[in-house]
Write an enzyme that holds these catalytic residues in place. Structure first.
Site, PDB file in Angstrom:
ATOM      1  NE  ARG A 297      59.896  55.739  68.004  1.00  0.00           N
ATOM      2  CZ  ARG A 297      58.604  55.464  67.840  1.00  0.00           C
ATOM      3  NH1 ARG A 297      58.062  54.424  68.454  1.00  0.00           N
ATOM      4  NH2 ARG A 297      57.855  56.229  67.070  1.00  0.00           N
ATOM      5  CE1 TYR A 438      66.574  63.425  68.491  1.00  0.00           C
ATOM      6  CE2 TYR A 438      67.173  64.917  66.726  1.00  0.00           C
ATOM      7  CZ  TYR A 438      67.522  64.176  67.827  1.00  0.00           C
ATOM      8  OH  TYR A 438      68.811  64.195  68.256  1.00  0.00           O
ATOM      9  CD  GLU A 439      64.528  59.024  64.873  1.00  0.00           C
ATOM     10  OE1 GLU A 439      63.656  58.223  64.526  1.00  0.00           O
ATOM     11  OE2 GLU A 439      65.364  59.505  64.084  1.00  0.00           O
ATOM     12  N   GLY A 440      59.797  60.361  67.280  1.00  0.00           N
ATOM     13  CA  GLY A 440      58.567  60.121  68.036  1.00  0.00           C
ATOM     14  C   GLY A 440      58.550  60.939  69.312  1.00  0.00           C
TER      15      GLY A 440
END
Lengths: 596, 596
Positions: A297, A438-440
């Site tokens: 992140r 992406y990645e949250g």
């Protein structure tokens, strides 16, 4: 045009705002002096500028391609990756025990920015490998570490993260992939994983997939997920490669951007099952995955900074070259370069100040992480760890949301040419669009900021940062002139706005979770604006003190901060009104589902 | 999914906010009753939904293609265009004297919204033809009108606007294309025009290019530009087609979006010169072109509304279907559809309220245009004309800037799937990106708003609108409840913010043009937010009055307006701070050109 890393700006942030000198006093970082940082950055400039940046356009025009389960990277990528690996770049921040360079995350962060600005698609491969290394170092056995980490650091192999399934995106509770124990310490894995970045390619001899799956009888939901290593080729005890494992790439996606980076659908266990090894303890997979996720992140936040800077550089070059229209102030009778036009200037200053603010916040966060890892004193480690944890969702969420705005302005500065693909500005706009997802997603980051980072400690970290911002506001009072006046006024108002929202979030999360979470993304943006503005203010103060050493450079720092104060910080007040005063959370639910 | 035109919402705006009943009392509009409007819209729904919308994805995957000077439209487009033409849709707002339907612009605007929501690329062809018709009707001789307009209205031929040259984009002073008189009343045209939308295609038997060029000895700059008709095929006196004219499409662009619409490079006079006829008087071409431009700018604003609505519909459908995660308020133990999650709800409400506000403002503007054209009283015509002129840059600039935000949110709601091209959300994001650029960038609209629309009349029109907004704020005071409270408070603050900026702009444009124009785009956005919010407030008041007739519909109107008040209107204050209080104009120029 290629990419020219802003080394001077990077070093300014590292030296003056993130305090690299302090880091060099930490155990194990003795060599991480400002001089080392500068030397490393200057080496990275060459690789990124000469080798990797020129492949960026090619990767967009000639994406990685799938044929019969195999993926070919864009021509030139494999050779560039070999140079990257041989230069030791994968190991910058990893321990010397496993052949890494053991440098601070702060230095690695600047390298990561460069690599991503050069080529987002390319940089994703090392980004995911970093995550795999972190997870193995934290949760793996010594045997697993020895088996995988040196090969990942040397770039002989690469790593991936396998979380998402068609029915399980943001919601990992829905993961269905199964892992069946074989009685010999190994498992056979069955299931389908999607959106696996660099999940299959021809740039390395092996790929180490880290995979979330459920063992038989595991609890439902996220508490029944375990983490496994599933290498593409099994690894013999002597480290040589063995049989091809039963994991196959059945397709890759046709995407809006980052086209050179293959996004794979991976099928595990189409035949006898893919052989995997448990990492750490059963059912604690999500916890370990969060180690990877947290690192990833932060790195995706850096992707936002990086693509913003690249877009800014391109737009600036065009604005200094394109001649169009006479100036509105009558200062010339002929058409001038468009940088003279007020709105073009405003757009460029927006791009520049947002990029600088988000870079500064991220580098400062990286330094907190370094102290959290290395400081001799446990309480100090804990304090810096808490600040880093607070900043990660802000760096990820805010920097990437900004990158959408900055890359869009990059297209706009180019006018009609911006819409033509050959110009190149549109690629940044397309590439950046994944970063808030992406990645949250930004909402996931905002949930994290509200729940685990603000409410859980009763706003303690947030309030400690607010107090520090207050001190900066006071320090600004010692300086005169329009720039300092604007920053003092606007940062003070921003600080009050953030304080009000933190209190609202802490006070209402239990009682009215829908309203609080409806304001979570606005809160994240507000936090980014105020924390980013704070870094700009700190930069001004330093620039005022050092002005005589390099007047042009430091005056530019002050002017950029002034612009941020006048054009970005005022948004803080509006966000506070939406969240608190105007009770915007209610408005989000005023319309019932069936009224939409 | 296809596109379902929001006819009920459209009719609500036409009937209640734009006052179609009033229009039916104007000379020549006797038939333009609410019933006619409804009947026309219901016909348009069929064509747009069944025929044109399904071609949208195909146009993106299989764009128009160039071969040897000829352009083939996407398969299916020519047949759809035939149906469009045969249905009489090109003529909705054009005079019955030339075989049009003579309906108000208000009704045409709703049709244009539908056509664009169905397929932006397709709709561009009629959009440009509309502009050509307007210019010929205004400046052409009766012979020119008779020769061209009925054929353009019938869709046998189409029209284009030829302004841009490689060195002359926003700056038409730099136009170099030459027109040499032949002594027989015709001219031979030589030059290169770029970015010519639908400049060559196979959907009609002829294309009437309207071309800006300079006659020998014409003054430099914009005062020496004349307008010419240059048909692809010369037209004989009996209306039949003659020789192929010397204008050729040498290439089409490879673009980020609207790929089905060919963007041509046209070469005039590669052989003997392209034969053209002067339209109107020599050297007044820019003035005539502005007639086309103004119509086209308004229509591009509608493109913004349209693509926003399309993106909203798609995101909403996904959010009602995709199941992921448990609700934060603990109201369910299982994962729910994502529309239950606060941030998804917030994104959808943002998309919905921005779309509704921008639609309302545009339709209201269209009604002003109708009164300006048809009212019996000259002073009334003039007043409405001035309001329409004020609103055109706001409709164009604000609606299109919004469409970038709305289509981006549309991708975000889809999560990772939004980044996959097959999902379709990304196409709206790509397509929309041109809207803030063509027919005058947002900065050009903002310059127009500042210079010709605000400063020239000393802010008179702006202040008249502000006074009307003040009356609406008062009327809101008669209602209770959270929604009305929020709107009253926020609209009042928005009105004050806009008032302050208008005074600043009027007071400083001469003395400090750089600072004022540096705030021009923020001013335009502020004007859009407040004027759009005003329409939402008017809708609330009407909804309160008519509530019993259709509670669910009117409650949704009130709730949508509440959201706009709480989440969009607060931005007005921040923009005012940037422009006026914080003296943001200074900040734009704080950084010298060489410091960038």
């Amino acid at each position: 045009m290629s990419y020219i890393a802003p080394v001077k700006d990077m070093l300014f942030v590292m030296n003056e705002l993130a305090g690299i000198e302090q880091l060099a006093s930490l155990p194990g970082f003795e060599d991480a002096t400002p001089e080392t940082a500068q030397a490393v950055l200057e080496e990275a400039v060459k690789l990124c500028g000469d080798v990797i940046a020129p492949l960026n356009v090619e990767g967009d025009r000639n994406p990685s391609s799938w044929h019969n389960g195999e993926v070919k990277a864009t021509p030139g990528f494999a050779e560039a990756f070999r140079q990257f690996a041989e230069g030791g770049w994968q190991g910058v921040q990893h321990p010397t025990d496993y052949d890494g360079q053991g440098l601070p995350k702060l230095i690695a962060t600047a390298c990561i920015e460069m690599l991503n600005a050069a080529n987002l698609s390319f940089a994703l491969c090392p980004l995911l490998t970093d995550g795999a290394i972190e997870a193995l170092l934290t949760a793996g056995t010594e045997e697993q570490k020895q088996r995988y980490v040196p090969k990942l650091i040397s770039g002989e192999w690469t790593g991936t993260m396998n979380l998402t399934e068609p029915q399980a995106g943001s919601d990992l509770a829905l993961v269905r992939t199964r892992a069946e124990p074989q009685g010999d310490g190994t498992y056979r894995i069955f299931g389908t994983k999607i959106f696996i970045t660099w999940g299959e390619h021809d740039m390395a001899s092996n790929i180490v997939h880290l995979v979330l799956a459920r063992t038989p009888g595991a609890p439902e939901g996220v508490k029944g997920i375990s983490l496994f290593t599933v290498p593409k080729f099994l690894v013999n005890d002597d480290g040589s490669l063995g049989a091809r494992n039963d994991v196959h790439c059945v397709s890759i996606e046709h995407k809006l951007g980052i086209k050179a980076s293959p996004t794979a659908v991976l099928q595990f266990g189409d035949h006898d099952g893919a052989i995997g090894q448990l990492v750490g303890e059963e059912n604690r997979g999500l916890e370990y995955m969060f180690i990877m996720m947290n690192a990833a992140r932060f790195a995706v936040g850096m992707q936002g900074v990086a693509v913003s800077d690249r877009a800014y550089q391109k737009a600036l070059a065009y604005a200094k070259e394109r001649v169009q229209s006479r100036p509105v102030d009558g200062s010339a009778k002929q058409a001038v370069t468009i940088i003279h036009h007020p709105d073009v200037r405003r757009m460029l200053a927006t791009m520049r100040s947002l990029t600088e603010a988000s870079r500064a916040l991220a580098y400062v966060a990286a330094a907190h992480s370094d102290i959290a890892h290395r400081h001799a004193d446990a309480a100090t480690r804990e304090r810096h760890h808490a600040i880093y944890e607070f900043l990660v969702p802000v760096v990820k969420g805010w920097s990437t949301e900004l990158s959408l705005e900055v890359t869009s302005l990059g297209v706009q500065v180019h006018g009609g040419m911006g819409f033509i693909e050959e110009t190149g500005a549109a690629q940044y706009y397309r590439d950046a669009r994944i970063l808030t997802i992406y990645e949250g997603t930004t909402a996931i980051q905002a949930n994290d900021l509200v729940g685990r980072k603000t409410v859980r400690d009763g706003g303690a970290v947030a309030k400690a940062l607010l107090a520090e911002i207050g001190q900066t506001v006071e320090a600004l009072g010692a300086h005169e002139g329009a720039a300092f006046d604007a920053m003092r006024t606007q940062l003070a108002q921003g600080q009050r706005a953030l304080q009000s929202v933190v209190e609202y979030v802490v006070g209402n999360a239990k009682g009215d979770p829908n309203a609080v979470f409806a304001g979570s993304v606005p809160y994240l943006k507000l936090a980014g604006i105020v924390l980013g503005g704070w870094q700009m203010a700190r930069a001004m103060l330093i620039a005022a003190g050092k002005h005589a050493e390099d007047p042009a450079f430091y005056e530019a720092k002050i002017a950029t901060a002034q612009f941020f104060a006048q054009h970005v910080l005022p948004q803080a007040g509006a966000l506070e009104v939406s969240i608190v005063t105007a009770k915007g959370g209610e408005g989000v639910f005023a319309l019932a589902e069936d009224q939409f």
